[in-house]
Design a protein around this motif. Structure first.
Motif, PDB file in Angstrom:
ATOM      1  N   MET A 118      52.511  30.513  48.935  1.00 20.55           N
ATOM      2  CA  MET A 118      51.092  30.809  48.675  1.00 20.55           C
ATOM      3  C   MET A 118      51.109  31.260  47.374  1.00 20.55           C
ATOM      4  O   MET A 118      51.780  32.021  46.855  1.00 20.55           O
ATOM      5  N   GLN A 119      49.994  30.897  46.728  1.00 21.58           N
ATOM      6  CA  GLN A 119      49.679  30.922  45.333  1.00 21.58           C
ATOM      7  C   GLN A 119      48.390  31.787  45.246  1.00 21.58           C
ATOM      8  O   GLN A 119      47.512  31.346  45.698  1.00 21.58           O
ATOM      9  N   LEU A 120      48.242  32.938  44.781  1.00 22.24           N
ATOM     10  CA  LEU A 120      47.218  33.610  44.261  1.00 22.24           C
ATOM     11  C   LEU A 120      46.797  33.288  42.907  1.00 22.24           C
ATOM     12  O   LEU A 120      47.404  33.325  41.979  1.00 22.24           O
ATOM     13  N   ASN A 121      45.206  33.247  42.842  1.00 15.41           N
ATOM     14  CA  ASN A 121      44.589  33.157  41.539  1.00 15.41           C
ATOM     15  C   ASN A 121      44.002  34.444  41.127  1.00 15.41           C
ATOM     16  O   ASN A 121      43.201  34.989  41.958  1.00 15.41           O
ATOM     17  N   LEU A 122      44.041  34.655  39.937  1.00 15.00           N
ATOM     18  CA  LEU A 122      43.304  35.717  39.302  1.00 15.00           C
ATOM     19  C   LEU A 122      42.331  35.089  38.409  1.00 15.00           C
ATOM     20  O   LEU A 122      42.605  34.729  37.419  1.00 15.00           O
ATOM     21  N   THR A 123      41.136  35.480  38.665  1.00 16.99           N
ATOM     22  CA  THR A 123      40.179  35.149  37.782  1.00 16.99           C
ATOM     23  C   THR A 123      39.898  36.358  36.540  1.00 16.99           C
ATOM     24  O   THR A 123      39.528  37.474  37.019  1.00 16.99           O
ATOM     25  N   PHE A 124      40.257  35.618  35.531  1.00 19.20           N
ATOM     26  CA  PHE A 124      40.132  36.726  34.355  1.00 19.20           C
ATOM     27  C   PHE A 124      38.660  37.402  34.082  1.00 19.20           C
ATOM     28  O   PHE A 124      38.605  38.184  33.300  1.00 19.20           O
ATOM     29  N   ALA A 125      37.747  36.501  34.500  1.00 21.58           N
ATOM     30  CA  ALA A 125      36.284  37.092  34.287  1.00 21.58           C
ATOM     31  C   ALA A 125      36.207  38.363  34.808  1.00 21.58           C
ATOM     32  O   ALA A 125      35.326  38.957  34.713  1.00 21.58           O
ATOM     33  N   ASP A 126      36.903  38.783  35.839  1.00 21.71           N
ATOM     34  CA  ASP A 126      36.679  39.988  37.026  1.00 21.71           C
ATOM     35  C   ASP A 126      37.423  41.251  36.288  1.00 21.71           C
ATOM     36  O   ASP A 126      37.387  42.239  36.901  1.00 21.71           O
ATOM     37  N   LEU A 127      38.278  40.678  35.066  1.00 19.75           N
ATOM     38  CA  LEU A 127      39.206  41.815  34.557  1.00 19.75           C
ATOM     39  C   LEU A 127      37.969  42.731  33.661  1.00 19.75           C
ATOM     40  O   LEU A 127      37.079  42.304  33.402  1.00 19.75           O
ATOM     41  N   PRO A 128      38.329  44.054  33.810  1.00 15.06           N
ATOM     42  CA  PRO A 128      37.844  45.078  32.829  1.00 15.06           C
ATOM     43  C   PRO A 128      37.780  44.586  31.311  1.00 15.06           C
ATOM     44  O   PRO A 128      38.762  43.840  30.735  1.00 15.06           O
ATOM     45  N   SER A 129      36.755  44.437  30.575  1.00 12.43           N
ATOM     46  CA  SER A 129      36.784  44.110  29.128  1.00 12.43           C
ATOM     47  C   SER A 129      37.315  44.901  27.984  1.00 12.43           C
ATOM     48  O   SER A 129      36.883  45.917  27.974  1.00 12.43           O
TER      49      SER A 129
END
Length: 54
Positions: A1-12
């Motif tokens: 299983m591969q998890l995806n991290l959406t970088f838009a959700d990271l603090p800026s």
């Protein structure tokens, strides 16, 4: 299983915590993260670990 991290959700761009760490602590954190990544990779591919003993 591969998890995806959406970088838009990271603090800026808040590097405040990292900047508070001294150089020795930063190196220790980077080293520990590298060890954790290596452990995960070798645990996922045990057959490759056995063949690299040449």
């Amino acid at each position: 299983m591969q998890l995806n991290l959406t970088f838009a959700d990271l603090p800026s761009g808040d590097d405040g915590l990292w900047e508070q760490l001294d150089e020795t602590t930063r190196e220790a954190v980077i080293d520990r993260l590298a060890q954790a990544i290596a452990t995960v990779v070798t645990d996922k591919h045990p057959s490759q670990r056995e063949t690299n003993d040449e």
